[in-house]
Scaffold this motif. Structure first.
Motif, PDB file in Angstrom:
ATOM      1  N   LEU A 102       0.939  -1.200  -0.006  1.00  0.00           N
ATOM      2  CA  LEU A 102       0.123  -0.044   0.084  1.00  0.00           C
ATOM      3  C   LEU A 102       0.928   1.273  -0.121  1.00  0.00           C
ATOM      4  N   GLN A 103       0.345   2.179  -0.716  1.00  0.00           N
ATOM      5  CA  GLN A 103       1.122   3.527  -0.527  1.00  0.00           C
ATOM      6  C   GLN A 103       0.061   4.624  -0.097  1.00  0.00           C
ATOM      7  N   GLU A 104       0.688   5.226   0.853  1.00  0.00           N
ATOM      8  CA  GLU A 104      -0.027   6.725   1.207  1.00  0.00           C
ATOM      9  C   GLU A 104       0.561   7.785   0.438  1.00  0.00           C
ATOM     10  N   ILE A 105      -0.493   8.628   0.170  1.00  0.00           N
ATOM     11  CA  ILE A 105      -0.240  10.088  -0.291  1.00  0.00           C
ATOM     12  C   ILE A 105      -0.431  11.062   0.613  1.00  0.00           C
ATOM     13  N   LEU A 106       0.784  11.875   0.859  1.00  0.00           N
ATOM     14  CA  LEU A 106       0.797  13.009   1.787  1.00  0.00           C
ATOM     15  C   LEU A 106       0.764  14.293   1.072  1.00  0.00           C
ATOM     16  N   VAL A 107       0.158  15.446   1.402  1.00  0.00           N
ATOM     17  CA  VAL A 107       0.337  16.806   0.822  1.00  0.00           C
ATOM     18  C   VAL A 107       0.545  17.835   1.827  1.00  0.00           C
ATOM     19  N   HIS A 108       1.235  18.841   1.447  1.00  0.00           N
ATOM     20  CA  HIS A 108       1.379  19.850   2.505  1.00  0.00           C
ATOM     21  C   HIS A 108      -0.109  20.587   2.803  1.00  0.00           C
ATOM     22  N   LYS A 109      -0.212  20.821   4.098  1.00  0.00           N
ATOM     23  CA  LYS A 109      -1.394  21.388   4.480  1.00  0.00           C
ATOM     24  C   LYS A 109      -1.789  22.721   3.740  1.00  0.00           C
ATOM     25  N   ASP A 110      -0.877  23.589   3.146  1.00  0.00           N
ATOM     26  CA  ASP A 110      -1.478  24.624   2.245  1.00  0.00           C
ATOM     27  C   ASP A 110      -1.932  24.080   0.970  1.00  0.00           C
ATOM     28  N   GLU A 111      -1.886  22.957   0.563  1.00  0.00           N
ATOM     29  CA  GLU A 111      -2.297  22.609  -0.655  1.00  0.00           C
ATOM     30  C   GLU A 111      -3.517  21.228  -0.469  1.00  0.00           C
ATOM     31  N   LEU A 112      -4.107  21.066   0.569  1.00  0.00           N
ATOM     32  CA  LEU A 112      -4.858  20.145   1.082  1.00  0.00           C
ATOM     33  C   LEU A 112      -6.220  20.217   0.403  1.00  0.00           C
ATOM     34  N   ASP A 113      -6.736  21.425   0.160  1.00  0.00           N
ATOM     35  CA  ASP A 113      -8.118  21.585  -0.264  1.00  0.00           C
ATOM     36  C   ASP A 113      -8.024  21.285  -2.038  1.00  0.00           C
ATOM     37  N   LYS A 114      -6.981  21.560  -2.668  1.00  0.00           N
ATOM     38  CA  LYS A 114      -6.850  21.584  -4.097  1.00  0.00           C
ATOM     39  C   LYS A 114      -6.630  19.849  -4.284  1.00  0.00           C
ATOM     40  N   ALA A 115      -5.657  19.279  -3.333  1.00  0.00           N
ATOM     41  CA  ALA A 115      -5.609  17.864  -3.315  1.00  0.00           C
ATOM     42  C   ALA A 115      -6.562  17.044  -3.151  1.00  0.00           C
ATOM     43  N   VAL A 116      -7.421  17.215  -2.280  1.00  0.00           N
ATOM     44  CA  VAL A 116      -8.492  16.626  -2.189  1.00  0.00           C
ATOM     45  C   VAL A 116      -9.735  16.455  -3.173  1.00  0.00           C
ATOM     46  N   SER A 117      -9.688  17.524  -3.621  1.00  0.00           N
ATOM     47  CA  SER A 117     -10.541  17.863  -4.806  1.00  0.00           C
ATOM     48  C   SER A 117     -10.224  16.950  -5.941  1.00  0.00           C
ATOM     49  N   ILE A 118      -8.920  16.877  -6.202  1.00  0.00           N
ATOM     50  CA  ILE A 118      -8.324  16.323  -7.317  1.00  0.00           C
ATOM     51  C   ILE A 118      -8.459  14.691  -7.133  1.00  0.00           C
ATOM     52  N   ILE A 119      -8.337  14.327  -5.996  1.00  0.00           N
ATOM     53  CA  ILE A 119      -8.285  12.833  -5.355  1.00  0.00           C
ATOM     54  C   ILE A 119      -9.716  12.362  -5.482  1.00  0.00           C
ATOM     55  N   GLU A 120     -10.655  13.317  -5.069  1.00  0.00           N
ATOM     56  CA  GLU A 120     -12.058  12.892  -5.083  1.00  0.00           C
ATOM     57  C   GLU A 120     -12.578  12.886  -6.751  1.00  0.00           C
ATOM     58  N   GLU A 121     -11.949  13.710  -7.543  1.00  0.00           N
ATOM     59  CA  GLU A 121     -12.394  13.410  -8.928  1.00  0.00           C
ATOM     60  C   GLU A 121     -11.932  12.250  -9.757  1.00  0.00           C
ATOM     61  N   ILE A 122     -10.892  11.735  -9.319  1.00  0.00           N
ATOM     62  CA  ILE A 122     -10.149  10.554  -9.627  1.00  0.00           C
ATOM     63  C   ILE A 122     -10.942   9.087  -9.008  1.00  0.00           C
ATOM     64  N   ASN A 123     -11.206   9.436  -8.001  1.00  0.00           N
ATOM     65  CA  ASN A 123     -12.055   8.456  -7.511  1.00  0.00           C
ATOM     66  C   ASN A 123     -13.623   8.266  -7.963  1.00  0.00           C
ATOM     67  N   SER A 124     -13.973   9.307  -8.235  1.00  0.00           N
ATOM     68  CA  SER A 124     -15.282   9.123  -9.021  1.00  0.00           C
ATOM     69  C   SER A 124     -15.318   8.676 -10.367  1.00  0.00           C
TER      70      SER A 124
END
Length: 77
Positions: free
Chosen positions: A51-73
């Motif tokens: 398994l791999q975990e993806i971590l992002v800097h807290k300043d980029e969290l909102d943008k990253a979550v949006s991208i991940i949700e789009e890919i999951n969708s």
């Protein structure tokens, strides 16, 4: 990575996380990947799932979550 400035946004298999990492990087987000397996043993020896975990800097969290949700969708379609 114990730095509290980085937040885990996804955990999954190699194929999905590689796609997410590339999309995040294409969007200017410098994501960090942390690998871990379920049992702590070397998966090459016993054939376990990596398994791999993806971590992002807290300043980029909102943008990253949006991208991940789009890919999951897209993957669930």
């Amino acid at each position: 990575m114990t730095d509290s400035n980085y937040i885990k946004v996804f955990t999954g298999n190699l194929i999905i996380t590689e796609r997410m990492i590339q999309t995040l990087r294409d969007s200017g987000i410098n994501a960090v990947v942390r690998e871990q397996n379920e049992s702590g043993l070397d998966p090459k020896i016993y054939g376990g799932h990596l398994l791999q975990e993806i971590l992002v800097h807290k300043d980029e969290l909102d943008k990253a979550v949006s991208i991940i949700e789009e890919i999951n969708s897209e993957l669930q379609s």
